[in-house]
Design a protein around this motif. Sequence first.
Motif, mmCIF file in Angstrom:
data_model
loop_
_atom_site.group_PDB
_atom_site.id
_atom_site.type_symbol
_atom_site.label_atom_id
_atom_site.label_comp_id
_atom_site.label_asym_id
_atom_site.label_seq_id
_atom_site.Cartn_x
_atom_site.Cartn_y
_atom_site.Cartn_z
ATOM 1 N N VAL A 206 80.996 45.179 39.788
ATOM 2 C CA VAL A 206 81.711 45.767 40.702
ATOM 3 C C VAL A 206 82.095 44.511 41.580
ATOM 4 N N ALA A 207 83.281 44.378 42.045
ATOM 5 C CA ALA A 207 83.994 43.154 42.742
ATOM 6 C C ALA A 207 83.129 43.049 44.024
ATOM 7 N N CYS A 208 82.538 42.010 44.535
ATOM 8 C CA CYS A 208 82.070 41.818 45.754
ATOM 9 C C CYS A 208 82.194 40.347 46.444
ATOM 10 N N ARG A 209 81.838 40.052 47.658
ATOM 11 C CA ARG A 209 82.009 39.040 48.184
ATOM 12 C C ARG A 209 80.731 38.572 48.825
ATOM 13 N N ILE A 210 80.612 37.246 49.114
ATOM 14 C CA ILE A 210 79.540 36.675 49.955
ATOM 15 C C ILE A 210 79.898 35.634 50.951
ATOM 16 N N GLY A 211 79.795 35.942 52.007
ATOM 17 C CA GLY A 211 80.169 34.766 53.212
ATOM 18 C C GLY A 211 81.486 35.520 53.814
ATOM 19 N N ARG A 212 82.187 34.726 54.738
ATOM 20 C CA ARG A 212 83.270 35.004 55.728
ATOM 21 C C ARG A 212 84.549 34.981 55.204
ATOM 22 N N GLU A 213 85.248 35.965 55.289
ATOM 23 C CA GLU A 213 86.640 35.465 55.054
ATOM 24 C C GLU A 213 87.501 34.986 56.147
ATOM 25 N N ALA A 214 88.384 34.206 55.435
ATOM 26 C CA ALA A 214 89.349 33.485 56.635
ATOM 27 C C ALA A 214 90.061 34.539 57.577
ATOM 28 N N GLU A 215 90.376 34.088 58.481
ATOM 29 C CA GLU A 215 91.165 35.023 59.514
ATOM 30 C C GLU A 215 92.478 35.600 58.927
ATOM 31 N N SER A 216 93.138 34.942 58.001
ATOM 32 C CA SER A 216 94.362 35.357 57.281
ATOM 33 C C SER A 216 94.097 36.291 56.395
ATOM 34 N N VAL A 217 92.959 36.528 55.866
ATOM 35 C CA VAL A 217 92.880 37.436 54.627
ATOM 36 C C VAL A 217 93.097 38.893 54.962
ATOM 37 N N TYR A 218 92.627 39.304 56.316
ATOM 38 C CA TYR A 218 93.216 40.839 56.807
ATOM 39 C C TYR A 218 93.694 40.593 58.072
ATOM 40 N N GLY A 219 94.139 39.463 58.595
ATOM 41 C CA GLY A 219 94.812 39.349 59.873
ATOM 42 C C GLY A 219 93.711 39.802 61.071
ATOM 43 N N GLU A 220 92.520 39.178 60.833
ATOM 44 C CA GLU A 220 91.487 39.452 61.828
ATOM 45 C C GLU A 220 91.404 38.210 62.719
#
Length: 551
Positions: A206-220
């Motif tokens: 299953v796809a997963c992530r470790i760490g922090r996304e960049a602000e631009s990924v989800y517009g946060e």
Amino acid sequence: MRKPDQSQADAPARGVDLPDRAAGKHSETLPAEYRADIVVYGGTSAGVMAAIQAVRMNKTAVIVEPGRRIGGLTTGGLGRTDIGSKAAIGGLAREFYRRVRAFYADASNWRWQKPESYQATGANRAAQSEDCMWTFEPSAAQKIFADFIAETNVPVAYGERLNRAGGVAMDGRRILSIEMESGRKFRAAMFIDASYEGDLMAAAGVACRIGREAESVYGENLNGVRARQAVYHQLRPGVDPYVVRGQPASGLLPGIDPAGPGVEGAGDARLQAYCFRMCLTDHPENRLPFQKPAGYCDLDYELLFRNYEAGETAIPWINTPMPNRKTDTNNRGGVSTDFIGRNFRYPAGTYAERAAIVRAHLKYQQGLMWALANHPRVPAAIRAVVSCWGVCKDEFLENAGWPEQLYIREARRMIGAMVMTQHHCEGRVKAADPVGMAAYGMDSHHVRRYVGADGFVRNEGDVEVGNFAPYPISFQSIVPCAGECVNLAVPVCLSASHIAFGSIRMEPVFMLLGQSAATAAAHAIDEQTAIQHIDYDRLQRRLLADGQILT
């Protein structure tokens, strides 16, 4: 979400009989191959509630727990419930807190303190008219979870770790069985990964992530590197970063990242810090004084000493009273119980690597508490207070008063069809298929230490933003994408951005998501379909009937 019309290839097998449902059964007493309707991997608070809900829906269940203790952080020292909004907590989670109140209504459970003395501290945060209680000792939580399990006869396989290299047998997109390092196999129609690490999820592809996304990924605007915004839990100005003050050639002190703060808002693979939630007491008959750990080194606490020398005056803890003159003790301040920057390899690390990280955290925290109580470079006023405290003789007996459950604030996070983001937290986007509510502020701890532009030490990563209403959590965020796995639910390492996970990651929320995950799994078995394609309207009706709060 469409109604169930999947082919039989996607449908889970029908429920199977569980051969032996003796409560709390240890792994050595279980058969080499064990079958259940629903296998729950991870005996966290979410895992316990998932198994209880499965049985209440007439499904067989088993909890597979890698460690020696159920309940996760709820029995591991986190007795100060991160509520957010009491009104958002329903179902089995609320039943747990009702049982906490009933536990302390029994006068025999007040050994070290009178209840009126505890009420006078104001720590309970519960009105007299409430039927719940929100603060508790680890041993009380353990007793309540044990009662849940005994009442439903859910077997618990302790000390069983997933074989992460080939231990998940798949038939296309369906998990057939999971194999432990011991060789024991667990087969089921449905699986729930309720672990803090997400090992089953990852091993199933299953796809997963470790760490922090960049602000631009989800517009946060709160995700990614946060140096400029990190105003809380900071060191005092003027703390020199070098082993020999003012001499860069002497090297940086332990735990300072030579790479600097990074680019504000950029993504990375770093994690908010972990710690142990200590249960302390100042009762002389129940107190074990803080001891200097083997291998203690002053250099590991040089930042602590220099922070005091730079003007710090506070004790670096949040020492919240629990019943019986105990506490839930958490991180506070620039140098505290968080072992900043030392956990990055934990989520994907081998079991040996994780064990080493846990030992390092324990050694650091034991040394920190000894130094605060005894070291001459700590102000005398601080030493006088801290030295009156110690770990409890009657808690965590297997580990000399120290918790074994490290506070895994964040590890892997699934990437599902719906990713919960800052926009959900702040109400700009609303999930149309809720399975529970979250209500806590976006709360992420520091990630690393670095040398600032002024040449002194700074912490980076802390975000504390709240003042928004409770918000719904999407069903699609607790199940994988249908193209990856059709018989798995993930109520803890759910699909959320780093900053949204910082709001969702609270123990009562994990409990209610565990219950909802099991409800969905039971419906998938009944409807003979992939979990992603169950009848959501039917799921919603059952959740509401079971007391879950969805709006």
